[in-house]
Motif scaffolding. Sequence first.
Motif, PDB file in Angstrom:
ATOM      1  N   ASP A 218      40.068  95.887 -78.403  1.00 42.14           N
ATOM      2  CA  ASP A 218      39.560  95.518 -77.079  1.00 42.14           C
ATOM      3  C   ASP A 218      40.082  94.149 -76.654  1.00 42.14           C
ATOM      4  N   GLU A 219      40.070  93.192 -77.578  1.00 43.82           N
ATOM      5  CA  GLU A 219      40.550  91.847 -77.256  1.00 43.82           C
ATOM      6  C   GLU A 219      42.022  91.864 -76.867  1.00 43.82           C
ATOM      7  N   LEU A 220      42.840  92.539 -77.669  1.00 44.22           N
ATOM      8  CA  LEU A 220      44.269  92.591 -77.377  1.00 44.22           C
ATOM      9  C   LEU A 220      44.547  93.309 -76.066  1.00 44.22           C
ATOM     10  N   THR A 221      43.844  94.383 -75.825  1.00 43.95           N
ATOM     11  CA  THR A 221      44.038  95.149 -74.592  1.00 43.95           C
ATOM     12  C   THR A 221      43.721  94.299 -73.367  1.00 43.95           C
ATOM     13  N   TRP A 256      51.850  97.510 -77.802  1.00 48.59           N
ATOM     14  CA  TRP A 256      51.754  96.349 -78.684  1.00 48.59           C
ATOM     15  C   TRP A 256      50.478  96.365 -79.512  1.00 48.59           C
ATOM     16  N   VAL A 257      49.433  97.020 -79.024  1.00 43.45           N
ATOM     17  CA  VAL A 257      48.239  97.228 -79.848  1.00 43.45           C
ATOM     18  C   VAL A 257      48.583  98.201 -80.978  1.00 43.45           C
ATOM     19  N   THR A 258      49.279  99.276 -80.637  1.00 41.56           N
ATOM     20  CA  THR A 258      49.687 100.263 -81.633  1.00 41.56           C
ATOM     21  C   THR A 258      50.648  99.654 -82.647  1.00 41.56           C
ATOM     22  N   ASN A 259      51.535  98.792 -82.185  1.00 42.14           N
ATOM     23  CA  ASN A 259      52.502  98.114 -83.048  1.00 42.14           C
ATOM     24  C   ASN A 259      51.807  97.384 -84.197  1.00 42.14           C
ATOM     25  N   LEU A 260      50.673  96.774 -83.925  1.00 40.12           N
ATOM     26  CA  LEU A 260      49.942  96.014 -84.935  1.00 40.12           C
ATOM     27  C   LEU A 260      49.075  96.915 -85.816  1.00 40.12           C
ATOM     28  N   ARG A 261      48.668  98.050 -85.275  1.00 37.35           N
ATOM     29  CA  ARG A 261      47.726  98.938 -85.972  1.00 37.35           C
ATOM     30  C   ARG A 261      48.414  99.965 -86.878  1.00 37.35           C
TER      31      ARG A 261
END
Length: 343
Positions: A218-221, A256-261
């Motif tokens: 949520d924060e990154l989004t 970019w959220v997926t990139n980290l996850r």
Amino acid sequence: VSADVVSGVAGDIGPGPVLVFPGQGSQWVGMGAQLLDESPVFAARIAECEQALSPHVDWSLTEVLRGDGAELSRVEVVQPVLWAVMVSLAAVWADRGVTPAAVIGHSQGEMAAACVAGALSLEDAARIVAVRGDALRRLQGHGDMASLGTGAEQTTGLIGDRPGVSIAAVNGPASTVISGPPEHVAAVVAEAETQGLRARLIDVGYASHNPQIDQLTDELTERLSDIRPTTTDVAFYSTVSAERLADTTALDTGYWVTNLRQRVRFADTVEALLADGYRLFIEASPHPVLALAMEETIEQADMPATVVPTLRRDHGDTVQLTHAAAQAFVAGAPIDWRRWFPT
């Protein structure tokens, strides 16, 4: 590793050079400091990166590069600094005639890759890497990561049923990274060592590419909601999907959220590049942390290709750059030696 991997086939680089950008781990105290004095191109690009980072950080990029290295222990510092150094090394390669036909990035390295390819503006890339590093501070102390000299299948066996531990990256046929709760990651490392396998903890203190990242979604989004990627002619090979992105406008907030996850599929992506004919891989980093994994992948694919470093730990000057350029030139890169040695 076969001689073909080391030497390559002179003049045969396929569609053109691939610039490779690693994630965290290639940093060292003093990286970039000599080039700030010796390379006007490097210094100018660093200055642009510093300006792009300035709205998001409370430290000076130039001061960190010239300093004693204490700041590099902070995740919110080391990731943006590495991004800036890699982007600036790519500018030096471009000034000497080597522009990428394709790019590939590992974890945070994808931000440098997207920026160098022209899919992200310098400002957007700086924002992503700064926000990412800042958000990861929330997870410090709750996770660890470790590098194993094993393939994915063997790593899965070593993990067993230890809760929260997952494969964070598959870098090569015998190179993986795991992440998860500190005590369970340490147990996997200990188990690997008892079997005589290479294993070491990575000094990060958090668990990227792991379900723990869901806490940051949520924060990154929210903080990256207005990222505006664009199309580019440079081929961007995603280590999230292990294929070329047909449209780089897909490098949006969700990416970019997926990139980290998600797991980093680096080896699969190198295989995709090889299958598409690419034969020269230049690691644009302060130290070649992915070179061995790439060489192993190339050898397994049984294709002649060359891996070239840029800088090396404690060798960060124009002499080292010249050595790297010579290696790339032998492999067929279009080095403009008049730019290297102006008359």
